[in-house]
Design an enzyme around this catalytic site. Structure first.
Site, PDB file in Angstrom:
ATOM      1  N   ASN A 172      43.719  36.436  41.356  1.00  0.00           N
ATOM      2  CA  ASN A 172      45.047  37.048  41.212  1.00  0.00           C
ATOM      3  C   ASN A 172      45.414  37.960  42.389  1.00  0.00           C
ATOM      4  O   ASN A 172      46.575  38.010  42.789  1.00  0.00           O
ATOM      5  CB  ASN A 172      45.168  37.772  39.860  1.00  0.00           C
ATOM      6  CG  ASN A 172      44.137  38.859  39.674  1.00  0.00           C
ATOM      7  OD1 ASN A 172      43.022  38.747  40.160  1.00  0.00           O
ATOM      8  ND2 ASN A 172      44.506  39.900  38.986  1.00  0.00           N
ATOM      9  N   CYS A 305      45.395  42.402  36.264  1.00  0.00           N
ATOM     10  CA  CYS A 305      44.512  42.862  35.178  1.00  0.00           C
ATOM     11  C   CYS A 305      45.041  44.140  34.547  1.00  0.00           C
ATOM     12  O   CYS A 305      44.847  44.378  33.360  1.00  0.00           O
ATOM     13  CB  CYS A 305      43.111  43.088  35.712  1.00  0.00           C
ATOM     14  SG  CYS A 305      43.080  44.221  37.102  1.00  0.00           S
TER      15      CYS A 305
HETATM   16  P1  NAD Z   1      37.370  33.990  35.891  1.00  0.00           P
HETATM   17  O1  NAD Z   1      36.436  34.817  35.104  1.00  0.00           O
HETATM   18  O2  NAD Z   1      37.771  32.670  35.353  1.00  0.00           O
HETATM   19  O3  NAD Z   1      36.759  33.692  37.342  1.00  0.00           O
HETATM   20  C1  NAD Z   1      36.392  34.723  38.222  1.00  0.00           C
HETATM   21  C2  NAD Z   1      35.322  34.217  39.156  1.00  0.00           C
HETATM   22  O4  NAD Z   1      34.132  33.941  38.425  1.00  0.00           O
HETATM   23  C3  NAD Z   1      35.677  32.942  39.901  1.00  0.00           C
HETATM   24  O5  NAD Z   1      35.242  33.060  41.240  1.00  0.00           O
HETATM   25  C4  NAD Z   1      34.859  31.893  39.151  1.00  0.00           C
HETATM   26  O6  NAD Z   1      34.537  30.763  39.919  1.00  0.00           O
HETATM   27  C5  NAD Z   1      33.619  32.680  38.804  1.00  0.00           C
HETATM   28  N1  NAD Z   1      32.817  32.151  37.703  1.00  0.00           N
HETATM   29  C6  NAD Z   1      33.246  31.531  36.580  1.00  0.00           C
HETATM   30  N2  NAD Z   1      32.182  31.228  35.791  1.00  0.00           N
HETATM   31  C7  NAD Z   1      31.072  31.679  36.428  1.00  0.00           C
HETATM   32  C8  NAD Z   1      29.681  31.657  36.124  1.00  0.00           C
HETATM   33  N3  NAD Z   1      29.211  31.134  34.991  1.00  0.00           N
HETATM   34  N4  NAD Z   1      28.822  32.195  37.019  1.00  0.00           N
HETATM   35  C9  NAD Z   1      29.275  32.748  38.158  1.00  0.00           C
HETATM   36  N5  NAD Z   1      30.575  32.780  38.511  1.00  0.00           N
HETATM   37  C10 NAD Z   1      31.470  32.260  37.644  1.00  0.00           C
HETATM   38  O7  NAD Z   1      38.617  34.921  36.176  1.00  0.00           O
HETATM   39  P2  NAD Z   1      39.983  34.509  36.893  1.00  0.00           P
HETATM   40  O8  NAD Z   1      40.705  33.562  36.005  1.00  0.00           O
HETATM   41  O9  NAD Z   1      39.696  34.139  38.303  1.00  0.00           O
HETATM   42  O10 NAD Z   1      40.747  35.923  36.923  1.00  0.00           O
HETATM   43  C11 NAD Z   1      41.524  36.386  35.868  1.00  0.00           C
HETATM   44  C12 NAD Z   1      40.727  37.360  35.004  1.00  0.00           C
HETATM   45  O11 NAD Z   1      40.226  38.407  35.804  1.00  0.00           O
HETATM   46  C13 NAD Z   1      41.558  38.048  33.932  1.00  0.00           C
HETATM   47  O12 NAD Z   1      40.803  38.132  32.754  1.00  0.00           O
HETATM   48  C14 NAD Z   1      41.783  39.440  34.494  1.00  0.00           C
HETATM   49  O13 NAD Z   1      42.037  40.441  33.542  1.00  0.00           O
HETATM   50  C15 NAD Z   1      40.496  39.669  35.201  1.00  0.00           C
HETATM   51  N6  NAD Z   1      40.648  40.680  36.246  1.00  0.00           N
HETATM   52  C16 NAD Z   1      40.124  41.924  36.040  1.00  0.00           C
HETATM   53  C17 NAD Z   1      40.283  42.919  37.004  1.00  0.00           C
HETATM   54  C18 NAD Z   1      39.750  44.310  36.806  1.00  0.00           C
HETATM   55  O14 NAD Z   1      39.759  45.084  37.760  1.00  0.00           O
HETATM   56  N7  NAD Z   1      39.276  44.666  35.631  1.00  0.00           N
HETATM   57  C19 NAD Z   1      40.975  42.618  38.181  1.00  0.00           C
HETATM   58  C20 NAD Z   1      41.500  41.339  38.343  1.00  0.00           C
HETATM   59  C21 NAD Z   1      41.323  40.373  37.376  1.00  0.00           C
END
Ligand code: NAD
Length: 503
Positions: A172, A305
Site C-alpha cells: 500500500n 493501515c
Molecule cells: P499481506 O500480509 O498479504 O502481505 C504482506 C507481505 O507479506 C507481502 O510481501 C507478502 O508476500 C508477504 N507474505 C505473505 N505470506 C507470507 C508468509 N507466509 N511468509 C512470509 N511472507 C509472507 O499484506 P498486504 O495485503 O500486502 O498489505 C495490506 C495489509 O497490511 C493490511 O492488513 C494493512 O492493515 C496492513 N498494513 C499495516 C501497517 C501498519 O503499520 N500496521 C501498514 C501498512 C499495511
C-alpha cells in the site's frame, strides 16, 4: 496543495520507468535461476508493466549469505559516522532520482502522483535521514553497584546490531513502509534482505541502483522478489541465518510468519491490520472533522493501515456530518495518477477489487443503508480494465456486521450515531484490533480524557496521519508486536549486552 511539476509531464504510458523487476543480491541485479515469475500489472488500466522474477531457496540463500558476509566486511568495521554519512547519501540519492521513484511507485500502485509526490517518496528519503540522526546519539545505561568487599562494580550496556534482518513489506505504501524498516536497520549497523510485496516490486529494485551509486558495500541491502507461502517470503523468514524479522502486513500473515520465526527463536517486529475508529463529538470543528475523515477513509483508495473504516458521530450532528462526508466523497474523481484532477486511484489488484466488492454486497445483505457508492464507477474505455471501486459510505449496520468488524482495506466507512462519551469509547474499543483512532472535539479536557481511553498505538486529536518519526509507532492488541520509530527502533534492531566490571 501546490501542483507537483511532475503532474505536467508525459503520461505514464510513455514513461521510461517501465521495466522488469530484478533481485538485488550482493550488489548485483539478477533474474535468478528459478525461471519462474509473473507479469507486473498496472492497477490503473490492466496494462503490463514488466516481468517480476520469483526467487526460490537458492536466491534467498544467496541474499542471506551476502548479508551475513557484509556484517564481517567493511560495513561491520565502519564507524557510526561513516555509516550514517553513507545513509545520508542514500537519502540524497532518492531525492536525486525523485522522478524515477515517483513513476515507479505510481505504475505499481496506480495511486495519484499528487499523493506519492507529497507522502510516499519524500518519506522514503526521510526514513534514512531521521534514523541516521538517531544512530548518532545513542546513549546506553550505566549502574554502579556496591559489593560485599566494598570495592563495588560497574555495569554498563553495549548495543550491537542484531545481524541479518528480514524485511517483509506490503503494497500500500511500498517505498515508505520498506524504508521505514531498512532505514533504522542499516543506521544501527545491521544488513537486510527485503522481500517486497509481489504487487509492487519496482521501488525496492530501484533502491538497489541508489545503493550502488552511493557506494554502499555489497551485501548490505539485498532484495529477493517472490510470493509469501512456499516462496521467497516463507523461505526467508524460516532461514536459520536470519537474526530478526520485521513485517508489515495483514494480521493473518503475521500469524504465519510468527510460526516461521519460531524455528530458531527469531525475534519479530510486527505492524499489522486495523479497523480504526474516528470519534466525532458535537463540539468539534465540523469542517476539520469532515475534511480529516474524508482523508482518513478515502486516501490511497482506502488502502492505508491507519485509515478510518468506522466513524462514530454524536447524534446532534450526525445528519449534517453524513451529508457533508457524502458531498466530499462524491467529489473524488477517479483517474490516472498523472492527472492533477484525480482524487482517487484504483485498488491494487483484481483480487483485492473482488474482495472489496464482496464486502460492498455483504453490507447490503446485512441491512446497510448505502449513503453513496457501493459499486464500480463508470470509467472511460482506456481505464475500463483498472481495479476501480466507488468510494462508499454506509449507515444502519449492526455493531457485529462484517463491514463493521472486519478490515476491508478499501475506500469505505460505516457511520453510526452515539449519545454519550462512554458509549463512543466503548464502541471504538470493541474490536480485536488496536492500531489507530482519531478524536474530533474542541474540548481540551475531552480530548485528553478520550485519548487516554483509546486502546490503540496512535491516537490523533483533530488530525490524521500527522507523523513525527521520532515517536513510537505500532499497534496494540492484534495490530502489532513492538514499537518502531525514533529511539524505539533500538529495541528491535540492536541487541544489548550488559558488561559487569568488578572493581
Ligand atoms: P499481506 O500480509 O498479504 O502481505 C504482506 C507481505 O507479506 C507481502 O510481501 C507478502 O508476500 C508477504 N507474505 C505473505 N505470506 C507470507 C508468509 N507466509 N511468509 C512470509 N511472507 C509472507 O499484506 P498486504 O495485503 O500486502 O498489505 C495490506 C495489509 O497490511 C493490511 O492488513 C494493512 O492493515 C496492513 N498494513 C499495516 C501497517 C501498519 O503499520 N500496521 C501498514 C501498512 C499495511
Amino acid at each position: 496543495m501546490s501542483v507537483h511539476p511532475l503532474l505536467e509531464r508525459r503520461p505514464l504510458s510513455q514513461s521510461s520507468a517501465r521495466r522488469d523487476a530484478a533481485h538485488f543480491i550482493d550488489g548485483e541485479f539478477t533474474q535468478g535461476a528459478t525461471g519462474m515469475g509473473w507479469d507486473n500489472i498496472c492497477p490503473v488500466d490492466g496494462s503490463r508493466i514488466g516481468r517480476v522474477p520469483e526467487g526460490g531457496r537458492a536466491e534467498v540463500d544467496a541474499a542471506v549469505a551476502a548479508a551475513a558476509a557484509a556484517l564481517d566486511g567493511p560495513w561491520g568495521r565502519m564507524t557510526v559516522t561513516e555509516r550514517t554519512d553513507l545513509l545520508a547519501e542514500v537519502a540524497a540519492g532518492i531525492d536525486r532520482r525523485f522522478d524515477d521513484f515517483l513513476e515507479a511507485e505510481c505504475l505499481d500502485t496506480g495511486k495519484p502522483m499528487s499523493l506519492a509526490a507529497h507522502i510516499d517518496i519524500p518519506r522514503g528519503a526521510a526514513n534514512f535521514k531521521m534514523f541516521t540522526d538517531v544512530a548518532k546519539t545513542i546513549a546506553t545505561e550505566c549502574f554502579q553497584m556496591p559489593t560485599p568487599d566494598g570495592a563495588g562494580a560497574l555495569n554498563y550496556a553495549l548495543r550491537r546490531p542484531r545481524g541479518v534482518i528480514a524485511v517483509i513489506s506490503p503494497w500500500n505504501l511500498p517505498l515508505l513502509l520498506m524504508t521505514w524498516k531498512v532505514g533504522p536497520a542499516l543506521a544501527l549497523g545491521n544488513t537486510v534482505v527485503v522481500k517486497p510485496s509481489e504487487e509492487t516490486p519496482l521501488t525496492a529494485t530501484l533502491l538497489g541502483e541508489v545503493m550502488n551509486a552511493v557506494g554502499l558495500p555489497r551485501g548490505v541491502y539485498n532484495v529477493v522478489h517472490g510470493l509469501g507461502p512456499q516462496s521467497a517470503g516463507e523461505f526467508l523468514t524460516q532461514h536459520p541465518r536470519v537474526n530478526g524479522i520485521t513485517f508489515t502486513g495483514e494480521t493473518r500473515t503475521g500469524e504465519a510468519i510468527m510460526r516461521q520465526a519460531a524455528h530458531g527463536i527469531r525475534p519479530v517486529s510486527f505492524e499489522l491490520g486495523g479497523k480504526n475508529a474516528a470519534l466525532v463529538f458535537a463540539d468539534c470543528d465540523l469542517d476539520k472533522a469532515v475534511e480529516g475523515t474524508l482523508r482518513s477513509a478515502f486516501s490511497n483508495c482506502g488502502q492505508v493501515c491507519l485509515g478510518t473504516e468506522r466513524v462514530y458521530v454524536e447524534r446532534p450532528i450526525f445528519d449534517a456530518f453524513v451529508a457533508r462526508l457524502k458531498a466530499g466523497a462524491a467529489a473524488l474523481r477517479p483517474g490516472r495518477p498523472e492527472d492533477p484532477a484525480t482524487g482517487i486511484g484504483p485498488l491494487i489488484s483484481k483480487e483485492h477489487q473482488d474482495k472489496v466488492l464482496a464486502y460492498y454486497a455483504r453490507a447490503v445483505e446485512q441491512g446497510a443503508t448505502v449513503v453513496m457508492g457501493g459499486g464500480v464507477p463508470p470509467m472511460p474505455d482506456d481505464l475500463a480494465n483498472g481495479n476501480w471501486v466507488e468510494p462508499t459510505i454506509w449507515t444502519g449496520l449492526a455493531d457485529d456486521a462484517d463491514c463493521v468488524t472486519q478490515e476491508i482495506f478499501g475506500p469505505c466507512c460505516h457511520v453510526r450515531p452515539f449519545d454519550t462519551e462512554e458509549e463512543a469509547v466503548r464502541l471504538a474499543n470493541a474490536t480485536p484490533y488496536g492500531l489507530a483512532a482519531a478524536v474530533w472535539t474542541e474540548s481540551l479536557a475531552r480530548a485528553h480524557r478520550v485519548a487516554e481511553c483509546m486502546e490503540v498505538g496512535i491516537c490523533w486529536v483533530n488530525s490524521w496521519f500527522l507523523r513525527d518519526l521520532r515517536t513510537a509507532f505500532g499497534g496494540a492488541k492484534a495490530s502489532g508486536i513492538g514499537r518502531e520509530g525514533g529511539v524505539h527502533s533500538l529495541e528491535f534492531y540492536t541487541e544489548i549486552s550488559n558488561v559487569c566490571v568488578k572493581l
